[in-house]
Write a protein that holds these residues in place. Structure first.
Motif, PDB file in Angstrom:
ATOM      1  N   ALA A 238      -4.365  10.886  -2.070  1.00 55.10           N
ATOM      2  CA  ALA A 238      -5.491   9.953  -1.951  1.00 55.10           C
ATOM      3  C   ALA A 238      -6.122   9.649  -3.297  1.00 55.10           C
ATOM      4  CB  ALA A 238      -6.540  10.532  -0.999  1.00 55.10           C
ATOM      5  N   ASN A 239      -6.061  10.627  -4.208  1.00 52.73           N
ATOM      6  CA  ASN A 239      -6.646  10.440  -5.543  1.00 52.73           C
ATOM      7  C   ASN A 239      -5.675   9.806  -6.529  1.00 52.73           C
ATOM      8  OD1 ASN A 239      -9.195  11.528  -4.921  1.00 52.73           O
ATOM      9  ND2 ASN A 239      -8.434  13.622  -5.195  1.00 52.73           N
ATOM     10  N   HIS A 240      -4.432   9.555  -6.093  1.00 49.73           N
ATOM     11  CA  HIS A 240      -3.426   8.945  -6.972  1.00 49.73           C
ATOM     12  C   HIS A 240      -2.758   7.766  -6.258  1.00 49.73           C
ATOM     13  CE1 HIS A 240      -3.977  12.907  -8.815  1.00 49.73           C
ATOM     14  NE2 HIS A 240      -3.545  12.357  -9.936  1.00 49.73           N
ATOM     15  N   LYS A 241      -3.552   6.958  -5.592  1.00 50.73           N
ATOM     16  CA  LYS A 241      -3.012   5.835  -4.835  1.00 50.73           C
ATOM     17  C   LYS A 241      -2.437   4.747  -5.723  1.00 50.73           C
ATOM     18  CE  LYS A 241      -5.556   6.355  -0.501  1.00 50.73           C
ATOM     19  NZ  LYS A 241      -6.469   5.712   0.479  1.00 50.73           N
ATOM     20  N   ASP A 242      -2.813   4.732  -6.984  1.00 49.13           N
ATOM     21  CA  ASP A 242      -2.239   3.749  -7.901  1.00 49.13           C
ATOM     22  C   ASP A 242      -0.862   4.178  -8.408  1.00 49.13           C
ATOM     23  OD1 ASP A 242      -4.469   2.156  -7.664  1.00 49.13           O
ATOM     24  OD2 ASP A 242      -5.472   3.025  -9.413  1.00 49.13           O
ATOM     25  N   THR A 243      -0.546   5.460  -8.262  1.00 51.41           N
ATOM     26  CA  THR A 243       0.740   5.986  -8.746  1.00 51.41           C
ATOM     27  C   THR A 243       1.776   6.057  -7.648  1.00 51.41           C
ATOM     28  OG1 THR A 243      -0.426   7.331 -10.400  1.00 51.41           O
ATOM     29  CG2 THR A 243       1.860   7.945  -9.881  1.00 51.41           C
ATOM     30  N   TYR A 244       1.367   6.502  -6.446  1.00 49.34           N
ATOM     31  CA  TYR A 244       2.304   6.741  -5.353  1.00 49.34           C
ATOM     32  C   TYR A 244       2.039   5.803  -4.185  1.00 49.34           C
ATOM     33  CZ  TYR A 244       2.753  11.090  -7.967  1.00 49.34           C
ATOM     34  OH  TYR A 244       2.928  12.025  -8.965  1.00 49.34           O
ATOM     35  N   TRP A 245       3.116   5.246  -3.672  1.00 49.00           N
ATOM     36  CA  TRP A 245       3.042   4.449  -2.457  1.00 49.00           C
ATOM     37  C   TRP A 245       3.288   5.385  -1.277  1.00 49.00           C
ATOM     38  CZ3 TRP A 245       7.283   0.526  -0.607  1.00 49.00           C
ATOM     39  CH2 TRP A 245       6.844  -0.086   0.578  1.00 49.00           C
ATOM     40  N   THR A 246       2.207   5.832  -0.654  1.00 43.26           N
ATOM     41  CA  THR A 246       2.306   6.713   0.506  1.00 43.26           C
ATOM     42  C   THR A 246       2.227   5.860   1.763  1.00 43.26           C
ATOM     43  OG1 THR A 246       1.217   8.489  -0.735  1.00 43.26           O
ATOM     44  CG2 THR A 246       1.331   8.726   1.657  1.00 43.26           C
ATOM     45  N   ASP A 247       3.297   5.860   2.511  1.00 43.81           N
ATOM     46  CA  ASP A 247       3.358   4.970   3.672  1.00 43.81           C
ATOM     47  C   ASP A 247       4.358   5.532   4.671  1.00 43.81           C
ATOM     48  OD1 ASP A 247       2.944   2.779   5.340  1.00 43.81           O
ATOM     49  OD2 ASP A 247       3.278   1.293   3.763  1.00 43.81           O
ATOM     50  N   THR A 248       4.489   4.831   5.805  1.00 44.14           N
ATOM     51  CA  THR A 248       5.468   5.242   6.797  1.00 44.14           C
ATOM     52  C   THR A 248       6.876   5.082   6.228  1.00 44.14           C
ATOM     53  OG1 THR A 248       5.611   3.023   7.742  1.00 44.14           O
ATOM     54  CG2 THR A 248       3.960   4.519   8.669  1.00 44.14           C
ATOM     55  N   TYR A 249       7.783   5.871   6.732  1.00 46.08           N
ATOM     56  CA  TYR A 249       9.164   5.803   6.259  1.00 46.08           C
ATOM     57  C   TYR A 249       9.767   4.433   6.551  1.00 46.08           C
ATOM     58  CZ  TYR A 249      13.988   7.320   5.398  1.00 46.08           C
ATOM     59  OH  TYR A 249      15.267   7.442   4.915  1.00 46.08           O
ATOM     60  N   ILE A 250       9.440   3.854   7.687  1.00 46.02           N
ATOM     61  CA  ILE A 250      10.038   2.564   8.024  1.00 46.02           C
ATOM     62  C   ILE A 250       9.557   1.476   7.069  1.00 46.02           C
ATOM     63  CG2 ILE A 250       8.314   1.888   9.771  1.00 46.02           C
ATOM     64  CD1 ILE A 250      10.745   0.779  11.402  1.00 46.02           C
ATOM     65  N   ASN A 251       8.280   1.495   6.694  1.00 46.23           N
ATOM     66  CA  ASN A 251       7.782   0.496   5.755  1.00 46.23           C
ATOM     67  C   ASN A 251       8.437   0.649   4.392  1.00 46.23           C
ATOM     68  OD1 ASN A 251       6.117  -0.646   7.675  1.00 46.23           O
ATOM     69  ND2 ASN A 251       4.251   0.324   6.929  1.00 46.23           N
ATOM     70  N   ILE A 252       8.551   1.900   3.944  1.00 46.14           N
ATOM     71  CA  ILE A 252       9.168   2.157   2.645  1.00 46.14           C
ATOM     72  C   ILE A 252      10.629   1.723   2.646  1.00 46.14           C
ATOM     73  CG2 ILE A 252       9.880   3.980   1.044  1.00 46.14           C
ATOM     74  CD1 ILE A 252       7.329   5.511   1.915  1.00 46.14           C
TER      75      ILE A 252
END
Length: 260
Positions: A238-252
């Motif tokens: 949550a504190n590194h949202k500009d670095t990591y795209w955290t999302d569902t596997y299907i979206n990724i």
């Protein structure tokens, strides 16, 4: 459920994985200048995921994938919670109806003889996976799906069933042989610290791929990760949202397939 990858084996795997699997990979970029993607997924459809994982994810506004074993009591008892999670942007993925695994392998005395892939045929496995897709559609109304292989076991009694079901899915967790290995980096944690989880994410960042973290129990159930370690990872993401795209596997993976 998948076979646990120990920190030692994890380090060997990451060190042996090339940064680029072929020359065309240099053209791949993540959206919005992200350095890597993070797929948080949770196998089996467990009570602790309902009570501990989903609330913590929602607290941080992070989306994840839940691979439901449709015969799990927690799926039946909390059907409306799973449906609400899907409506809130989480993914419900296919983990079969009965979680069949190979009973002949070491430490597999827990495998139900009726759901032993050493005895089930490819046709029977295809039917079970297809039924699971139908049941999931009844829960969330969606057609596109991803799959996580129970125990990582590819074989039925008469051959590889995973290749037969592959066309039914956008992607299969950590089993996409036509893609560079950096997209299939997998960690199945148990009794780990938050730091170990975060370190795996950082290693995936170095390769520009996907950090696939495949949880089971969160603060309970089996292959358990503590709520503290889980929360520390989510705080970091949550504190590194500009670095990591955290999302569902299907979206990724839809993005990967469209831009590979």
């Amino acid at each position: 459920m998948l076979i646990k990858l120990t920190p030692y084996l994890l380090s060997l795997f990451l060190l042996s994985t090339p940064v680029w699997a072929n020359k065309d990979d240099n053209n791949f970029t993540w959206p919005k200048h992200y350095k890597a993607a993070v797929s948080l997924s949770y196998d089996d459809g467990l009570y602790s995921q309902i009570h501990n994982a989903i609330p913590e994810l929602d607290k941080h506004n992070l989306k994840a994938s839940f691979y439901l074993t449709l015969a799990s009591p927690a799926v039946d008892e909390y059907m409306e919670v799973w449906r609400a999670a899907a409506n809130n942007g989480h993914e419900l993925g296919n983990h079969t109806v009965y979680h069949p695994c190979r009973g002949s392998l070491p430490n597999r005395d827990w495998v139900n003889p009726l759901h032993d892939t050493d005895k089930n045929t490819v046709v029977e496995m295809v039917e079970q996976v297809t039924l699971a897709n139908t049941m999931l559609k009844a829960i969330d109304g969606k057609k596109d799906r991803t799959f996580t292989i129970p125990c990582g076991d590819l074989l039925a009694s008469d051959g590889n069933y995973v290749e037969r079901v592959r066309p039914k899915f956008v992607a299969i967790k950590a089993n996409n042989p036509d893609l560079p290995k950096k997209f299939d980096l997998l960690f199945t944690p148990e009794n780990v610290t938050g730091k170990q989880l975060i370190d795996f994410v950082k290693k995936a960042e170095q390769q520009g791929g996907i950090a696939n973290i495949l949880f089971h129990g969160i603060g309970g159930d089996h292959l358990t990760v503590s709520t503290k370690a889980h929360a520390e990872l989510l705080d970091y993401l949550a504190n590194h949202k500009d670095t990591y795209w955290t999302d569902t596997y299907i979206n990724i993976m839809q993005y990967v397939m469209e831009n590979k």
